[in-house]
Design an enzyme around this catalytic site. Structure first.
Site, PDB file in Angstrom:
ATOM      1  N   LYS A  76     -24.388 -22.305  -7.161  1.00 40.24           N
ATOM      2  CA  LYS A  76     -25.014 -23.324  -6.323  1.00 40.24           C
ATOM      3  C   LYS A  76     -26.102 -24.092  -7.075  1.00 40.24           C
ATOM      4  O   LYS A  76     -26.260 -25.305  -6.899  1.00 40.24           O
ATOM      5  CB  LYS A  76     -25.589 -22.685  -5.054  1.00 40.24           C
ATOM      6  CG  LYS A  76     -24.517 -22.271  -4.054  1.00 40.24           C
ATOM      7  CD  LYS A  76     -23.734 -23.484  -3.561  1.00 40.24           C
ATOM      8  CE  LYS A  76     -22.717 -23.153  -2.513  1.00 40.24           C
ATOM      9  NZ  LYS A  76     -21.955 -24.337  -2.066  1.00 40.24           N
ATOM     10  N   MET A  89     -17.497 -23.106   8.851  1.00 37.13           N
ATOM     11  CA  MET A  89     -18.503 -23.297   9.896  1.00 37.13           C
ATOM     12  C   MET A  89     -19.303 -24.578   9.672  1.00 37.13           C
ATOM     13  O   MET A  89     -19.515 -25.364  10.597  1.00 37.13           O
ATOM     14  CB  MET A  89     -19.446 -22.089   9.950  1.00 37.13           C
ATOM     15  CG  MET A  89     -20.519 -22.234  11.010  1.00 37.13           C
ATOM     16  SD  MET A  89     -21.496 -20.746  11.309  1.00 37.13           S
ATOM     17  CE  MET A  89     -22.359 -20.557   9.757  1.00 37.13           C
ATOM     18  N   PRO A 106     -29.422 -25.466   3.066  1.00 34.69           N
ATOM     19  CA  PRO A 106     -29.636 -24.880   4.398  1.00 34.69           C
ATOM     20  C   PRO A 106     -30.175 -23.461   4.341  1.00 34.69           C
ATOM     21  O   PRO A 106     -29.923 -22.723   3.383  1.00 34.69           O
ATOM     22  CB  PRO A 106     -28.246 -24.900   5.030  1.00 34.69           C
ATOM     23  CG  PRO A 106     -27.286 -25.130   3.924  1.00 34.69           C
ATOM     24  CD  PRO A 106     -28.022 -25.601   2.718  1.00 34.69           C
ATOM     25  N   THR A 107     -30.911 -23.099   5.380  1.00 37.34           N
ATOM     26  CA  THR A 107     -31.361 -21.722   5.555  1.00 37.34           C
ATOM     27  C   THR A 107     -30.223 -20.898   6.150  1.00 37.34           C
ATOM     28  O   THR A 107     -29.070 -21.329   6.156  1.00 37.34           O
ATOM     29  CB  THR A 107     -32.605 -21.683   6.459  1.00 37.34           C
ATOM     30  OG1 THR A 107     -33.123 -20.352   6.491  1.00 37.34           O
ATOM     31  CG2 THR A 107     -32.289 -22.158   7.872  1.00 37.34           C
ATOM     32  N   HIS A 125     -22.995 -12.003   8.209  1.00 40.84           N
ATOM     33  CA  HIS A 125     -24.444 -11.991   8.086  1.00 40.84           C
ATOM     34  C   HIS A 125     -25.057 -11.354   9.335  1.00 40.84           C
ATOM     35  O   HIS A 125     -24.364 -11.038  10.303  1.00 40.84           O
ATOM     36  CB  HIS A 125     -24.951 -13.412   7.847  1.00 40.84           C
ATOM     37  CG  HIS A 125     -24.493 -13.980   6.550  1.00 40.84           C
ATOM     38  ND1 HIS A 125     -23.766 -15.146   6.444  1.00 40.84           N
ATOM     39  CD2 HIS A 125     -24.629 -13.521   5.280  1.00 40.84           C
ATOM     40  CE1 HIS A 125     -23.490 -15.393   5.171  1.00 40.84           C
ATOM     41  NE2 HIS A 125     -23.996 -14.424   4.446  1.00 40.84           N
ATOM     42  N   ASP A 145     -34.850  -2.140   4.238  1.00 40.76           N
ATOM     43  CA  ASP A 145     -35.282  -3.318   4.987  1.00 40.76           C
ATOM     44  C   ASP A 145     -34.857  -4.624   4.325  1.00 40.76           C
ATOM     45  O   ASP A 145     -34.664  -5.633   4.984  1.00 40.76           O
ATOM     46  CB  ASP A 145     -36.813  -3.335   5.109  1.00 40.76           C
ATOM     47  CG  ASP A 145     -37.301  -2.724   6.406  1.00 40.76           C
ATOM     48  OD1 ASP A 145     -36.490  -2.595   7.344  1.00 40.76           O
ATOM     49  OD2 ASP A 145     -38.493  -2.382   6.479  1.00 40.76           O
ATOM     50  N   SER A 148     -27.458 -23.367  -0.782  1.00 44.06           N
ATOM     51  CA  SER A 148     -27.804 -22.183  -0.004  1.00 44.06           C
ATOM     52  C   SER A 148     -29.218 -21.759  -0.355  1.00 44.06           C
ATOM     53  O   SER A 148     -29.682 -21.971  -1.481  1.00 44.06           O
ATOM     54  CB  SER A 148     -26.828 -21.048  -0.323  1.00 44.06           C
ATOM     55  OG  SER A 148     -27.328 -19.811   0.124  1.00 44.06           O
ATOM     56  N   SER A 149     -29.894 -21.124   0.576  1.00 45.79           N
ATOM     57  CA  SER A 149     -31.264 -20.679   0.317  1.00 45.79           C
ATOM     58  C   SER A 149     -31.323 -19.573  -0.728  1.00 45.79           C
ATOM     59  O   SER A 149     -32.398 -19.277  -1.260  1.00 45.79           O
ATOM     60  CB  SER A 149     -31.919 -20.182   1.617  1.00 45.79           C
ATOM     61  OG  SER A 149     -31.201 -19.090   2.155  1.00 45.79           O
ATOM     62  N   CYS A 150     -30.177 -18.970  -1.075  1.00 49.70           N
ATOM     63  CA  CYS A 150     -30.173 -17.902  -2.087  1.00 49.70           C
ATOM     64  C   CYS A 150     -30.445 -18.445  -3.490  1.00 49.70           C
ATOM     65  O   CYS A 150     -30.591 -17.663  -4.428  1.00 49.70           O
ATOM     66  CB  CYS A 150     -28.853 -17.149  -2.070  1.00 49.70           C
ATOM     67  SG  CYS A 150     -27.451 -18.096  -2.705  1.00 49.70           S
ATOM     68  N   TYR A 163     -23.246 -16.188  -6.889  1.00 46.88           N
ATOM     69  CA  TYR A 163     -23.119 -17.313  -5.958  1.00 46.88           C
ATOM     70  C   TYR A 163     -24.299 -18.268  -6.132  1.00 46.88           C
ATOM     71  O   TYR A 163     -24.132 -19.490  -6.161  1.00 46.88           O
ATOM     72  CB  TYR A 163     -23.064 -16.780  -4.533  1.00 46.88           C
ATOM     73  CG  TYR A 163     -22.915 -17.837  -3.468  1.00 46.88           C
ATOM     74  CD1 TYR A 163     -21.732 -18.567  -3.340  1.00 46.88           C
ATOM     75  CD2 TYR A 163     -23.940 -18.090  -2.561  1.00 46.88           C
ATOM     76  CE1 TYR A 163     -21.584 -19.524  -2.348  1.00 46.88           C
ATOM     77  CE2 TYR A 163     -23.791 -19.039  -1.570  1.00 46.88           C
ATOM     78  CZ  TYR A 163     -22.615 -19.758  -1.462  1.00 46.88           C
ATOM     79  OH  TYR A 163     -22.471 -20.707  -0.481  1.00 46.88           O
TER      80      TYR A 163
END
Length: 322
Positions: free
Chosen positions: A147, A22, A170-171, A186, A276, A114-116, A143
């Protein structure tokens, strides 16, 4: 350090690693207007985990610039099931490409993270300086660690070898080419698939997990690609740069947007027996926006165009983890 027009892509040979994903495909689309030659290689043509093959490819193709968007990606279940794969595969990809770029004297490289990478309980909105200030989210730490290693590798080659290697974080992304598999996608594409299926089946409701109150940030992948090209041309410094929309919505608000785009007018049922997750996850975009870049695609507009893409490519849409 930043200087406008510091790196001109015009006339350059630009390698996009991961061009079928993507993010990579969005970068390829964006580069079409930059007057450069875009280099790509499929997995069958070049195994990025094969060090010798990567070095030989770089020596032969001689790229001037590299966007490193290739990665093994997946959702929580995949990360939890295959931790060794997520850590090893991503370490090999980034190490081989960054080292080969150095050996081949590549003028500029961008590593996509990645934001993670940020601590699970980082203050909101998350500044770049939050990196390595606390424990990671356990469900995707393998992951995330890979990164983080990629960011540090780019920094190390800059410090030791003077390489113009930068990193962008990126978010949550969405857009053409997303993964719509309900078992591994996701939240946004999963909701789109569920709403589409419910409309198709004539169902009266769709279910979301939890209370619907957690807030999440989303960025269209074409906005990310534009930001990546902007940074490649204008930014040169040690610290990674967040790339986000600068705003967030609740999961319930997101579901309502998706339902409107799909044309599903049934009920949205909240299953509060389900977790949540993190209450809020918003990255600070102030560093990038202070350089003059801002996203152009509003979330509601982006969701509508993504659904049109999904309908047009329903037979081709990637429904499983690559």
């Amino acid at each position: 350090m930043m200087a406008a027009g510091a790196f001109d892509l015009s006339g350059k040979r630009v390698y996009v690693a991961g061009h079928r994903g993507m993010v990579g495909s969005a970068i390829v689309r964006r580069l079409a207007s930059e007057g450069c030659t875009v280099l790509t290689a499929t997995r069958a043509e070049l195994d990025l985990q094969d060090q010798r093959a990567v070095r030989e490819w770089f020596a032969q193709e001689k790229p001037d610039a590299v966007f490193l968007a290739a990665a093994k990606v997946g959702g929580i279940l995949a990360n939890d099931t295959y931790p060794a794969d997520f850590l090893y595969d991503n370490l090999m990809i980034e190490a081989n490409v960054i080292e080969a770029a150095h050996r081949s004297d590549v003028g500029k490289l961008m590593f996509l993270g990645s934001s993670c990478i940020y601590p699970k309980l980082a203050p909101q909105p998350i500044e770049e300086s939050a990196l390595l200030t606390g424990p990671l989210e356990p469900t995707n730490e393998w992951y995330a660690i890979a990164k983080i290693a990629g960011i540090k590798l780019a920094q190390a080659y800059r410090r030791q070898h003077g390489r113009d290697f930068i990193s962008a974080m990126p978010t949550n992304l969405y857009g053409p080419g997303d993964n719509f598999d309900l078992n591994s996608s996701h939240v946004l594409p999963a909701l789109m698939r569920k709403a589409h299926q419910a409309k198709h089946d004539g169902a009266g409701e769709i279910e979301i997990w939890g209370t619907g109150t957690p807030r999440r940030e989303f960025l269209h992948v074409d906005d990310l690609a534009d930001a990546c090209v902007f940074l490649m041309k204008n930014y040169s410094d040690d610290e990674h740069v967040n790339v986000g929309s600068g705003s967030d919505v609740t999961i319930l608000e997101l579901t309502e947007m998706v339902a409107r785009a799909v044309g599903f007018d049934g009920a949205i049922v909240r299953n509060e027996s389900k977790p949540d997750g993190t209450p809020r996850k918003l990255m600070s975009g102030s560093k990038l926006q202070s350089m003059g870049w801002h996203p152009a695609i509003a979330l509601e507009d982006g969701i509508a165009s993504t659904y049109r893409w999904f309908l047009d490519h329903h037979g081709e849409a990637r429904l499983t983890v690559a």
